[in-house]
Design a protein around this motif. Structure first.
Motif, short mmCIF file in Angstrom:
data_model
loop_
_atom_site.label_atom_id
_atom_site.label_comp_id
_atom_site.label_asym_id
_atom_site.label_seq_id
_atom_site.Cartn_x
_atom_site.Cartn_y
_atom_site.Cartn_z
N VAL A 184 -3.74 12.27 5.99
CA VAL A 184 -3.07 11.18 5.27
C VAL A 184 -3.99 9.99 5.19
N ILE A 185 -4.14 9.46 4.00
CA ILE A 185 -4.94 8.26 3.77
C ILE A 185 -4.04 7.16 3.23
N ARG A 186 -4.57 5.98 3.09
CA ARG A 186 -3.82 4.88 2.47
C ARG A 186 -4.45 4.54 1.12
N LEU A 187 -3.60 4.09 0.20
CA LEU A 187 -4.05 3.69 -1.13
C LEU A 187 -3.59 2.26 -1.39
N GLY A 188 -4.53 1.44 -1.89
CA GLY A 188 -4.17 0.11 -2.33
C GLY A 188 -3.59 0.16 -3.74
N PRO A 189 -3.30 -0.99 -4.33
CA PRO A 189 -2.73 -1.02 -5.68
C PRO A 189 -3.79 -0.68 -6.73
N PRO A 190 -3.37 -0.19 -7.89
CA PRO A 190 -4.33 0.10 -8.96
C PRO A 190 -4.87 -1.17 -9.58
N SER A 191 -6.05 -1.06 -10.14
CA SER A 191 -6.65 -2.22 -10.81
C SER A 191 -7.68 -1.72 -11.81
N GLY A 192 -8.22 -2.64 -12.60
CA GLY A 192 -9.28 -2.29 -13.53
C GLY A 192 -8.89 -2.50 -14.98
N SER A 193 -9.88 -2.83 -15.79
CA SER A 193 -9.67 -3.13 -17.20
C SER A 193 -10.23 -2.07 -18.14
N MET A 194 -10.78 -0.99 -17.59
CA MET A 194 -11.44 0.01 -18.45
C MET A 194 -10.39 1.00 -18.98
N THR A 195 -9.42 0.49 -19.71
CA THR A 195 -8.31 1.30 -20.21
C THR A 195 -8.34 1.38 -21.73
N TRP B 97 0.84 -1.18 0.00
CA TRP B 97 0.00 0.00 0.00
C TRP B 97 0.88 1.23 0.00
N TRP B 98 0.27 2.37 -0.28
CA TRP B 98 0.94 3.67 -0.31
C TRP B 98 0.25 4.58 0.69
N TYR B 99 1.02 5.52 1.26
CA TYR B 99 0.41 6.64 1.96
C TYR B 99 0.15 7.75 0.95
N GLY B 100 -0.93 8.49 1.15
CA GLY B 100 -1.21 9.64 0.31
C GLY B 100 -1.64 10.82 1.16
#
Length: 509
Positions: free
Chosen positions: A365-376, A280-283
């Motif tokens: 500060v929030i946390r971010l999970g990994p990116p995902s999704g197929s709508m690209t 995860w990332w901090y944002g």
């Protein structure tokens, strides 16, 4: 916490193989908020092993069109996966994460410290493509047995869910901290995710990419491979109790085989992902623009480079509601300054959405999970883009427009921006400015209360759309109706992409 389904063992007979480690009886006086469970049968142990070297060769797997990315609050995915084998050890580049003090005195069990990846620019995420549908093969014997179980327990879904959690928390109280303090919004997601995965066990083109995505996403919960047997043991216990007519040794063996496969894919994917990305990332919130009384544009600066593709989504966790994650689409294409923007609508009883809209401020500060999704966007194609965005679903649509512009292509892009009232067109000025800048872009606001015409129906009035790829983002009902309308006017299913909250919830993501 949401996790994959479970399976009990057949004591090594019937080809099922034992999966779950026998446990001792719960201590006297143990209690949960759920129905008090009996211990039920025990099963013989078997444990999956990580094979990250194999996963490295599996990147050609594709994600189906229905793999989804929400723009409103959605259920988190099953939350069990991490590196195979022993817990990861800090590498030579391990560092303390900044902002940890805003989340309490160090990491909680659901957010262990992670090793920072080597200081190199992260690779851009792989675009997930949509496979063409193939004729459905005849169901396998295991799939038939699993579906028979699901049909029987369907009317008792609430009881199965309650009993499953009761078993899990009595037999494995060490797992309780991985779940939100309140189970009200969590209660049915784990079981639904597991059962959904098992039901689609025969559809490898759909299931394998979905499970890999779950495995990668579950790293942020701090789960470990040994959690899978615990969850599986309790799921089988719940199914055994309520599938009283159809459950037998052959059925149990089918569940064991299926769950073992499901778990192995997730564990392997998590192990491979651990080699190249943090869990995860901090944002840090750098701006908070309240567009309406219940919609905010929240912009954050991640603590490490965050690679993603326009049209994708991620999961967010706020410091006010630990261990509760909700999905939001990125509202812009990747930016040179590395900032990430999200459009958030506060919904009734939405813990995360209300916190982000009404409580978050610059500096939080929030946390971010990994990116995902197929709508690209497929930039190897010159097909036009037909985009339907409803409500905050306009966020990923705007990102797609920016992505096309940045690639310098003059392919036509038609955007239908749906809303119930003028007030709901909170981002129309931005879209109109993009239209003025790019002659290949057309933006058409569709207001239900003025035109008495819903967004999907309005699309039928224009066209033809034979040379267009379709993208949909918005409320589940809009996506459902939109897909039906697009198919009615001749757009093939394999050229329709959407990341639907409803399908994400049904799939447990």
């Amino acid at each position: 916490m949401d996790a994959p389904t479970t399976t009990s063992a057949d004591s090594g007979s019937g080809g099922g193989g034992g999966w779950f480690t026998p446990r001792k009886a719960p201590p006297a006086g143990a209690s949960t908020d759920q129905e008090a469970p009996s211990e039920g049968r025990r099963v013989t142990p078997i444990r999956p092993v990580g094979r990250p070297e194999r996963i490295a060769d599996d990147h050609a797997e594709t994600v189906p069109a229905q793999s989804a990315a929400p723009v409103t609050e959605a259920a988190p995915a099953p939350q069990y996966a991490s590196a195979a084998g022993a817990p990861p050890q800090p590498g030579p580049h391990a560092t303390a994460r900044p902002h940890a003090t805003q989340y309490g005195q160090g990491p909680s069990p659901s957010h262990p410290p992670h090793s920072a990846p080597p200081a190199q620019a992260p690779a851009a995420p792989r675009a997930e493509t949509t496979p063409r549908p193939a004729p459905a093969p005849e169901a396998s014997p295991d799939a038939r047995l699993i579906r028979r179980t699901l049909e029987e327990v369907g009317p008792d879904a609430d009881k199965v869910t309650s009993y499953f959690y009761a078993l899990l928390f009595v037999r494995h109280p060490e797992l309780r901290p991985l779940f939100p303090a309140s189970m009200d919004t969590q209660r049915d997601r784990l079981l639904k995710a597991l059962l959904t995965a098992a039901e689609h066990a025969d559809n490898k083109n759909v299931l394998v990419p979905y499970l890999k995505n779950l495995g990668r996403g579950h790293r942020k919960y701090g789960t470990q491979p040994e959690h899978y047997p615990a969850v599986g043991e309790c799921l089988i216990g719940a199914l055994t109790r309520y599938a009283t007519t159809t459950w037998d040794q052959e059925t149990e063996a089918a569940w064991v085989r299926t769950y073992t496969t499901i778990s192995q894919v997730m564990i392997d994917a998590a192990a491979a992902d651990e080699l190249r990305a943090p869990a995860w990332w901090y944002g840090e919130v750098v701006s908070h623009d309240l567009r309406t009384s219940d919609i905010a544009v929240v912009t954050v600066r991640p603590d490490q480079p965050y690679p993603f593709l326009a049209g994708q989504y991620t999961s967010l966790e706020t410091p006010w509601w630990p261990r509760i994650w909700r999905h939001y689409s990125f509202a812009s294409a990747p930016r040179s300054d590395g900032l990430l923007s999200f459009h958030v609508k506060a919904v009734p009883a939405g813990w995360v959405s209300n916190a982000l809209v009404h409580r978050a401020r610059p500096g939080d500060v929030i946390r971010l999970g990994p990116p995902s999704g197929s709508m690209t966007v497929d930039h190897s194609s010159d097909s036009g883009l037909l985009c339907l965005g409803g409500g905050t679903g306009i966020a990923p649509i705007k990102a797609l427009v920016e992505d096309v512009a940045e690639h310098g292509q003059r392919r036509p892009v038609e955007v239908f921006y749906g809303a119930r009232t003028d007030h709901d067109l909170y981002d129309i000025d931005t879209m109109l400015r993009l239209q003025q800048t790019h002659p290949w872009l057309a933006v058409r606001p569709i207001i239900d209360q003025q035109a008495h015409l819903q967004l999907p129906d309005a699309v039928r009035e224009y066209g033809p759309w034979n040379e267009y790829d379709a993208y949909l983002s918005g409320p589940p009902g809009m996506i459902r109706n939109g897909v039906d309308a697009l198919r009615d006017i001749g757009i093939p299913v394999d050229r329709i992409r959407h990341d639907s909250v409803e399908e994400l919830v049904a799939a447990g993501n």
